[in-house]
Design a protein around this motif. Structure first.
Motif, mmCIF file in Angstrom:
data_model
loop_
_atom_site.group_PDB
_atom_site.id
_atom_site.type_symbol
_atom_site.label_atom_id
_atom_site.label_comp_id
_atom_site.label_asym_id
_atom_site.label_seq_id
_atom_site.Cartn_x
_atom_site.Cartn_y
_atom_site.Cartn_z
ATOM 1 N N GLY A 171 -0.461 -16.695 -10.696
ATOM 2 C CA GLY A 171 0.024 -15.631 -9.811
ATOM 3 C C GLY A 171 0.593 -16.155 -8.514
ATOM 4 N N ILE A 172 1.019 -15.213 -7.669
ATOM 5 C CA ILE A 172 1.598 -15.564 -6.366
ATOM 6 C C ILE A 172 1.267 -14.427 -5.401
ATOM 7 N N THR A 173 1.075 -14.760 -4.120
ATOM 8 C CA THR A 173 0.671 -13.716 -3.172
ATOM 9 C C THR A 173 1.583 -13.657 -1.952
ATOM 10 N N THR A 174 1.586 -12.473 -1.362
ATOM 11 C CA THR A 174 2.105 -12.288 -0.017
ATOM 12 C C THR A 174 1.284 -11.155 0.599
ATOM 13 N N SER A 175 1.581 -10.826 1.858
ATOM 14 C CA SER A 175 0.866 -9.698 2.464
ATOM 15 C C SER A 175 1.694 -9.109 3.582
ATOM 16 N N GLU A 176 1.297 -7.898 3.967
ATOM 17 C CA GLU A 176 1.940 -7.181 5.088
ATOM 18 C C GLU A 176 3.452 -7.087 4.931
ATOM 19 N N GLY A 177 3.922 -6.986 3.704
ATOM 20 C CA GLY A 177 5.347 -6.763 3.452
ATOM 21 C C GLY A 177 6.229 -7.979 3.672
ATOM 22 N N ARG A 178 5.620 -9.157 3.870
ATOM 23 C CA ARG A 178 6.429 -10.342 4.175
ATOM 24 C C ARG A 178 7.181 -10.859 2.950
ATOM 25 N N ARG A 179 8.422 -11.266 3.138
ATOM 26 C CA ARG A 179 9.246 -11.971 2.147
ATOM 27 C C ARG A 179 9.319 -11.246 0.796
ATOM 28 N N HIS A 180 9.455 -9.937 0.856
ATOM 29 C CA HIS A 180 9.516 -9.173 -0.394
ATOM 30 C C HIS A 180 10.784 -9.480 -1.195
ATOM 31 N N ASP A 181 11.909 -9.756 -0.487
ATOM 32 C CA ASP A 181 13.133 -10.076 -1.227
ATOM 33 C C ASP A 181 12.920 -11.322 -2.087
ATOM 34 N N GLU A 182 12.283 -12.309 -1.489
ATOM 35 C CA GLU A 182 12.034 -13.552 -2.228
ATOM 36 C C GLU A 182 11.020 -13.304 -3.352
ATOM 37 N N LEU A 183 10.003 -12.498 -3.061
ATOM 38 C CA LEU A 183 9.019 -12.177 -4.099
ATOM 39 C C LEU A 183 9.697 -11.509 -5.287
ATOM 40 N N ASN A 200 -1.746 0.130 0.998
ATOM 41 C CA ASN A 200 -2.817 1.057 1.387
ATOM 42 C C ASN A 200 -2.184 2.387 1.761
ATOM 43 N N VAL A 201 -3.000 3.356 2.116
ATOM 44 C CA VAL A 201 -2.502 4.718 2.343
ATOM 45 C C VAL A 201 -1.345 4.734 3.349
ATOM 46 N N LEU A 202 -1.404 3.848 4.345
ATOM 47 C CA LEU A 202 -0.337 3.841 5.363
ATOM 48 C C LEU A 202 0.785 2.844 5.071
ATOM 49 N N ASP A 203 0.504 1.786 4.345
ATOM 50 C CA ASP A 203 1.520 0.749 4.061
ATOM 51 C C ASP A 203 1.919 0.849 2.590
ATOM 52 N N ARG A 204 2.973 1.618 2.314
ATOM 53 C CA ARG A 204 3.309 1.952 0.928
ATOM 54 C C ARG A 204 4.650 1.365 0.475
ATOM 55 N N GLU A 205 5.165 0.393 1.231
ATOM 56 C CA GLU A 205 6.464 -0.204 0.936
ATOM 57 C C GLU A 205 6.563 -0.696 -0.528
ATOM 58 N N VAL A 206 5.477 -1.245 -1.078
ATOM 59 C CA VAL A 206 5.548 -1.808 -2.443
ATOM 60 C C VAL A 206 5.818 -0.751 -3.507
ATOM 61 N N GLU A 207 5.595 0.520 -3.181
ATOM 62 C CA GLU A 207 5.849 1.575 -4.181
ATOM 63 C C GLU A 207 7.324 1.626 -4.578
ATOM 64 N N ARG A 208 8.194 1.200 -3.631
ATOM 65 C CA ARG A 208 9.635 1.370 -3.830
ATOM 66 C C ARG A 208 10.198 0.383 -4.868
ATOM 67 N N ARG A 209 9.935 -0.911 -4.674
ATOM 68 C CA ARG A 209 10.539 -1.925 -5.541
ATOM 69 C C ARG A 209 9.525 -2.754 -6.307
ATOM 70 N N ILE A 210 8.473 -3.196 -5.608
ATOM 71 C CA ILE A 210 7.581 -4.211 -6.180
ATOM 72 C C ILE A 210 6.752 -3.650 -7.344
ATOM 73 N N LEU A 211 6.152 -2.484 -7.144
ATOM 74 C CA LEU A 211 5.295 -1.958 -8.215
ATOM 75 C C LEU A 211 6.108 -1.581 -9.462
ATOM 76 N N PRO A 212 7.275 -0.930 -9.307
ATOM 77 C CA PRO A 212 8.079 -0.671 -10.521
ATOM 78 C C PRO A 212 8.503 -1.967 -11.226
ATOM 79 N N LEU A 213 8.842 -2.988 -10.450
ATOM 80 C CA LEU A 213 9.249 -4.261 -11.062
ATOM 81 C C LEU A 213 8.065 -4.924 -11.777
#
Ligand SMILES: NC(=O)c1ccc[n+]([C@@H]2O[C@H](COP(=O)([O-])OP(=O)(O)OC[C@H]3O[C@@H](n4cnc5c(N)ncnc54)[C@H](OP(=O)(O)O)[C@@H]3O)[C@@H](O)[C@H]2O)c1
Length: 308
Positions: A171-183, A200-213
């Protein structure tokens, strides 16, 4: 699965609506039964709540502090937990986990998830071996490249270990929305079993691209910072739970926050960290009983945004 059909809020192993789409959510949900999700690359199921170790387990070699951490790990296993996440970045956390596992006579259900975190690809294998010795495990279940650091070289190492039967998942990790394009590029081009991201309830950026991918590429998703490093649990502490919390079997805000994450069908597990045995048990309760549906997920977001 008694009583499931008449529980309006419950999602149970069928097709659930989330974000306007219908997803297949292979989730086992019944009163008292541990909620698990499959790792897409193997089908092996993991409880939807695991255990983080950043800061909370960095307690050095003080015997009393280590004994206390052992009680956290004991409570975690007693609650049905399996996946423990650590990193060579977390100070003494790996050694403290190793101590706890030895005290608990190496619970066979452990799913050991660690990371490689070093700028030199050539020095990755030695760091991994040092981490393995600190945990006192024969091999890791999952190794993740921490924060994308030197990821090309480390992914080659991890894939080689997997091919040789010395590692089960990569696997590979990141956090707090960092380097999502590269991820995203890595997810699109590399064979990965897991990613780890913040959600988390307030930080939902991953719902847009990362989770569907992740769904499309059949990659398991570990969620870090489920409480925004304690900011959310602290802000909600002392506030009465709304009436709807009982509908999803929640007796604490921590459970509400974790059930929000676990109810996203593309999430495999969330890994809250805690220094308290009671909180470890509290968090594992979020891996039981009903999960919020789409309408209640929206309500949780609105409620938590208003209160924090
Ligand atoms: N890039 C990466 O790979 C990366 C980055 C960040 C995090 N992580 C991983 O993700 C894990 C989780 O993230 P995090 O540690 O940053 O933050 P977190 O899990 O969101 O929050 C931890 C805080 O929540 C509190 N807490 C836990 N359970 C609670 C409960 N039931 N009730 C009230 N408070 C509770 C803890 O306080 P108490 O001690 O008082 O319970 C602690 O201060 C890390 O430990 C680490 O393993 C990985």
């Amino acid at each position: 699965m008694d009583g499931i059909s008449n529980k309006r809020r419950m999602l149970a192993g069928a097709v659930v609506a989330c974000g306007g789409h219908a997803f297949a959510a292979p989730l086992l949900a019944a009163p008292g039964v541990l909620l698990t999700r499959p790792i897409p690359s193997s089908g092996e199921r993991l409880p939807v709540v695991g255990l983080g170790s950043w800061i909370t387990f960095n307690v050095g070699d003080d015997p009393a502090a280590r004994a206390h951490c052992t009680e956290v790990v004991r409570a975690f296993f007693a609650g049905g937990g399996r996946l423990i996440d650590s990193s060579p970045m977390y100070g003494s956390a790996q050694a403290v986990i190793g101590h706890a596992l030895a005290q608990l006579k190496h619970p066979p259900s452990l799913f050991a998830a660690d990371k490689v975190w070093i700028g030199s690809g050539a020095r990755g294998p030695a760091q991994i071996e040092a981490s393995r010795a600190l945990w006192g495990v024969p091999r890791f279940d999952l190794l993740q490249v921490h924060n994308l650091l030197a990821w090309e070289a480390h992914l080659r190492t991890l894939q080689g270990m997997k091919a040789a039967g010395r590692l089960r998942y990569v696997g590979i990790t990141t956090s707090e929305g960092r380097r999502h394009d590269e991820l995203v590029r890595i997810m699109q081009t590399q064979p990965l079993d897991f990613i780890q991201v913040s959600y988390n309830v307030l930080d939902r950026e991953v719902e847009r691209r990362i989770l569907p991918l992740a769904r499309e590429r059949k990659i398991a998703v570990i969620v870090n910072r489920p409480f925004r490093q304690g900011e959310l649990t602290q802000a909600l502490a002392g506030q009465a739970l709304p009436g709807w919390a009982a509908e999803i079997g929640c007796s604490s805000w921590a459970q509400v926050l974790l059930k929000f994450i676990a109810s996203h069908p593309d999430v495999t597990c969330a890994i809250p960290a805690t220094s308290k045995p009671a909180h470890a048990l509290d968090n594992m309760l979020a891996a039981r009983g009903p999960l919020p549906d789409t309408a209640l997920r929206r309500r949780i977001v609105a409620d938590v945004e208003r209160r924090t």
